[in-house]
Design a protein around this motif. Structure first.
Motif, PDB file in Angstrom:
ATOM      1  N   HIS A 331       0.844  -1.206   0.000  1.00  0.00           N
ATOM      2  CA  HIS A 331       0.000   0.000   0.000  1.00  0.00           C
ATOM      3  C   HIS A 331       0.876   1.252   0.000  1.00  0.00           C
ATOM      4  CE1 HIS A 331      -3.316   2.703   0.909  1.00  0.00           C
ATOM      5  NE2 HIS A 331      -2.615   3.184   1.918  1.00  0.00           N
ATOM      6  N   GLY A 332       1.892   1.255   0.853  1.00  0.00           N
ATOM      7  CA  GLY A 332       2.798   2.398   0.896  1.00  0.00           C
ATOM      8  C   GLY A 332       3.537   2.606  -0.412  1.00  0.00           C
ATOM      9  N   SER A 333       3.931   1.517  -1.071  1.00  0.00           N
ATOM     10  CA  SER A 333       4.667   1.637  -2.332  1.00  0.00           C
ATOM     11  C   SER A 333       3.774   2.209  -3.431  1.00  0.00           C
ATOM     12  CB  SER A 333       5.224   0.271  -2.746  1.00  0.00           C
ATOM     13  OG  SER A 333       4.186  -0.633  -3.086  1.00  0.00           O
ATOM     14  N   ARG A 334       2.474   1.879  -3.387  1.00  0.00           N
ATOM     15  CA  ARG A 334       1.552   2.447  -4.378  1.00  0.00           C
ATOM     16  C   ARG A 334       1.387   3.950  -4.166  1.00  0.00           C
ATOM     17  NH1 ARG A 334      -2.246  -2.751  -3.861  1.00  0.00           N
ATOM     18  NH2 ARG A 334      -1.597  -3.847  -5.757  1.00  0.00           N
ATOM     19  N   VAL A 335       1.343   4.365  -2.895  1.00  0.00           N
ATOM     20  CA  VAL A 335       1.263   5.798  -2.600  1.00  0.00           C
ATOM     21  C   VAL A 335       2.518   6.500  -3.106  1.00  0.00           C
ATOM     22  CG1 VAL A 335       1.190   7.505  -0.757  1.00  0.00           C
ATOM     23  CG2 VAL A 335      -0.257   5.465  -0.619  1.00  0.00           C
ATOM     24  N   LEU A 336       3.696   5.903  -2.839  1.00  0.00           N
ATOM     25  CA  LEU A 336       4.949   6.491  -3.314  1.00  0.00           C
ATOM     26  C   LEU A 336       5.008   6.533  -4.824  1.00  0.00           C
ATOM     27  CD1 LEU A 336       7.637   4.990  -0.898  1.00  0.00           C
ATOM     28  CD2 LEU A 336       7.024   7.397  -1.168  1.00  0.00           C
ATOM     29  N   GLN A 337       4.522   5.477  -5.463  1.00  0.00           N
ATOM     30  CA  GLN A 337       4.495   5.466  -6.923  1.00  0.00           C
ATOM     31  C   GLN A 337       3.719   6.650  -7.475  1.00  0.00           C
ATOM     32  OE1 GLN A 337       3.124   1.391  -8.012  1.00  0.00           O
ATOM     33  NE2 GLN A 337       4.711   1.560  -9.572  1.00  0.00           N
ATOM     34  N   GLY A 338       2.563   6.912  -6.873  1.00  0.00           N
ATOM     35  CA  GLY A 338       1.753   8.028  -7.340  1.00  0.00           C
ATOM     36  C   GLY A 338       2.474   9.354  -7.213  1.00  0.00           C
ATOM     37  N   ASP A 344       4.967   1.565 -13.299  1.00  0.00           N
ATOM     38  CA  ASP A 344       5.213   0.207 -13.785  1.00  0.00           C
ATOM     39  C   ASP A 344       5.304  -0.783 -12.620  1.00  0.00           C
ATOM     40  OD1 ASP A 344       8.514  -0.394 -13.406  1.00  0.00           O
ATOM     41  OD2 ASP A 344       7.851   1.698 -13.358  1.00  0.00           O
ATOM     42  N   PRO A 345       4.998  -2.047 -12.856  1.00  0.00           N
ATOM     43  CA  PRO A 345       5.010  -3.050 -11.784  1.00  0.00           C
ATOM     44  C   PRO A 345       6.395  -3.328 -11.220  1.00  0.00           C
ATOM     45  CG  PRO A 345       4.618  -4.087 -13.918  1.00  0.00           C
ATOM     46  CD  PRO A 345       4.524  -2.617 -14.132  1.00  0.00           C
ATOM     47  N   TRP A 346       7.439  -3.103 -12.014  1.00  0.00           N
ATOM     48  CA  TRP A 346       8.787  -3.367 -11.514  1.00  0.00           C
ATOM     49  C   TRP A 346       9.166  -2.399 -10.401  1.00  0.00           C
ATOM     50  CZ3 TRP A 346      11.284  -7.700 -12.504  1.00  0.00           C
ATOM     51  CH2 TRP A 346      10.928  -8.429 -13.650  1.00  0.00           C
ATOM     52  N   SER A 347       8.879  -1.118 -10.601  1.00  0.00           N
ATOM     53  CA  SER A 347       9.203  -0.140  -9.555  1.00  0.00           C
ATOM     54  C   SER A 347       8.342  -0.384  -8.329  1.00  0.00           C
ATOM     55  CB  SER A 347       9.009   1.288 -10.079  1.00  0.00           C
ATOM     56  OG  SER A 347       7.658   1.531 -10.419  1.00  0.00           O
ATOM     57  N   ARG A 348       7.074  -0.764  -8.532  1.00  0.00           N
ATOM     58  CA  ARG A 348       6.208  -1.079  -7.388  1.00  0.00           C
ATOM     59  C   ARG A 348       6.764  -2.268  -6.602  1.00  0.00           C
ATOM     60  NH1 ARG A 348       1.854  -1.410  -9.966  1.00  0.00           N
ATOM     61  NH2 ARG A 348       1.737  -3.641 -10.312  1.00  0.00           N
ATOM     62  N   THR A 349       7.234  -3.284  -7.312  1.00  0.00           N
ATOM     63  CA  THR A 349       7.788  -4.461  -6.639  1.00  0.00           C
ATOM     64  C   THR A 349       9.052  -4.120  -5.869  1.00  0.00           C
ATOM     65  OG1 THR A 349       6.906  -5.866  -8.409  1.00  0.00           O
ATOM     66  CG2 THR A 349       8.596  -6.824  -6.993  1.00  0.00           C
ATOM     67  N   LEU A 350       9.909  -3.293  -6.480  1.00  0.00           N
ATOM     68  CA  LEU A 350      11.148  -2.891  -5.799  1.00  0.00           C
ATOM     69  C   LEU A 350      10.848  -2.062  -4.561  1.00  0.00           C
ATOM     70  CD1 LEU A 350      14.221  -2.774  -5.689  1.00  0.00           C
ATOM     71  CD2 LEU A 350      14.129  -0.779  -7.214  1.00  0.00           C
ATOM     72  N   LEU A 351       9.948  -1.099  -4.682  1.00  0.00           N
ATOM     73  CA  LEU A 351       9.570  -0.289  -3.527  1.00  0.00           C
ATOM     74  C   LEU A 351       8.963  -1.148  -2.426  1.00  0.00           C
ATOM     75  CD1 LEU A 351       7.978   2.827  -5.290  1.00  0.00           C
ATOM     76  CD2 LEU A 351      10.039   2.834  -3.868  1.00  0.00           C
TER      77      LEU A 351
END
Length: 382
Positions: A331-338, A344-351
């Motif tokens: 959830h936090g990584s999705r907020v940071l992504q925004g 992209d899913p790769w950055s979400r997975t890394l975060l």
């Protein structure tokens, strides 16, 4: 998890079934070993598979990459093997199994962080009413508190708790069987496996629909079978006995065995269909049991260097916290992504990985390890 005390054999040690009790590779050496050095590595890759499944999802064109959820099956095989190995060795030393101490140790390992998260989330949602999650979560809370969430469809962020419920139900049922029904363990194990496979092969779906109004795939308790745990139980019993150890040695005792079992597992998870019920799921679980067996029978196997690598082993040590916390990190990584504009899913997975490891490390150092020190008060008699 600590099991027995022995120095790990060097990479050139001769490993032979039937050798003296002090020789690496003998049944006596296996039984004397307190620590299986490669299991934290297996835990690491299991939790990474689960995290990948939730954060990335994989590529639909490559079905094997979408099956990270099978990391939970590997955890189940590990759990069945380690728990029953501990119980069998305790009974051999003391003549019995102290169920009170067993449950005290399990409680100290599993309950504190789990209930801290469950109750902490409940308090947060109570203090901030009005969100969409609140009504669902409080409706599911009785099941989360009683480790029965695998009987319903949990829709909140703690949907992953179904696997912990499955393990807790195993702990509730199987140790008393080992304690009081030792002579019936074999028949009961086969009976439970047969029942699980009847579910897995969907042979019971007509009866379930006719009498209960649902299919096995519509209930976590049925769709996520107990087969991998039972395979771990069977492996523990076989390895505990000289004849069983010799049989396992022929299949898994050579140094390159982990590579072959890993190849078999990768081939199985590449099954070219989205539906893996029946033989595909069973073949995957059997390959997991073979992989586990090949890294516990001998310490100087072909994957030793990888599975004992410091960072990999460390992720295995904190894997319980990673499992419980990774959905919050996602959830936090999705907020940071925004905020960062990374979609992209790769950055979400890394975060998600970075946040999960950070949270789990803080949890282990600041909370879990302090509680785990109490386990020494409930160790089985030696």
């Amino acid at each position: 998890m600590v099991i027995a005390q022995a120095t790990d054999p060097g990479p050139g040690a001769a490993l032979r079934p039937g050798a003296g009790a002090d020789e690496p590779g003998s049944h006596g050496a296996f039984r004397a070993r307190r620590h299986f050095g490669s299991l934290d590595g297996l835990r690491c890759f299991s939790i990474l598979a689960v995290l990948w499944h939730h954060a990335h999802g994989g590529d639909a064109a490559l079905l094997a990459s979408t099956r990270g959820f099978l990391g939970v099956d590997m955890f189940f095989v590990l759990s069945g093997f380690l728990i029953v190995t501990l119980l069998l060795r305790e009974r051999e030393r003391s003549g019995t199994i102290d169920l009170g101490k067993f449950y005290a140790r399990r409680t100290l390992r599993i309950f504190p962080l789990y209930y801290a998260i469950v109750l902490g989330l409940a308090a947060l949602l109570a203090l901030k009413p009005g969100g969409s999650m609140g009504p669902h979560y409080f409706g599911e809370l009785p099941y989360l508190l009683t480790y029965t969430s695998n009987w319903i469809e949990v829709t909140s962020i703690l949907a992953i708790a179904w696997s912990l419920a499955t393990e807790e139900q195993f702990y509730l049922v199987w140790p008393p069987i080992e304690r009081f029904l030792g002579r019936l363990v074999g028949p009961l194990l086969l009976a439970f496996l047969a029942l699980n496979q009847a579910v897995n092969f969907r042979l019971l779906d007509p009866w379930l629909e006719a009498h209960l109004g649902f299919r096995a795939s519509e209930r976590e308790i049925l769709s996520s079978t107990f087969t991998p745990i039972l395979l771990g139980v069977g492996l523990a019993h076989l390895a505990h006995r000289p004849a069983g150890f010799r049989a396992l040695w022929r299949l898994c005792g050579f140094a390159g065995a982990p590579l072959l079992w890993l190849a078999a597992l990768l081939a199985a998870v590449s099954w070219p269909s989205a539906d893996i019920a029946g033989l595909p799921r069973l073949s995957m679980q059997l390959a997991m049991a073979g992989l586990l067996c090949s890294v516990v029978l001998r310490e100087d196997h072909a994957l030793r260097g990888l599975l004992r690598l410091g960072p990999i082993a460390r992720l295995g040590v904190i894997s319980y916290g990673m499992y419980l916390l990774h959905m919050f990190a996602l959830h936090g990584s999705r907020v940071l992504q925004g905020k960062l504009g990374w979609e992209d899913p790769w950055s979400r997975t890394l975060l998600c990985l970075v946040l999960t490891v950070g949270l789990a490390e803080l949890s282990f150092r600041g909370f879990e390890s302090k509680v785990l020190r109490l386990k020494s008060r409930f160790e089985a008699e030696r």
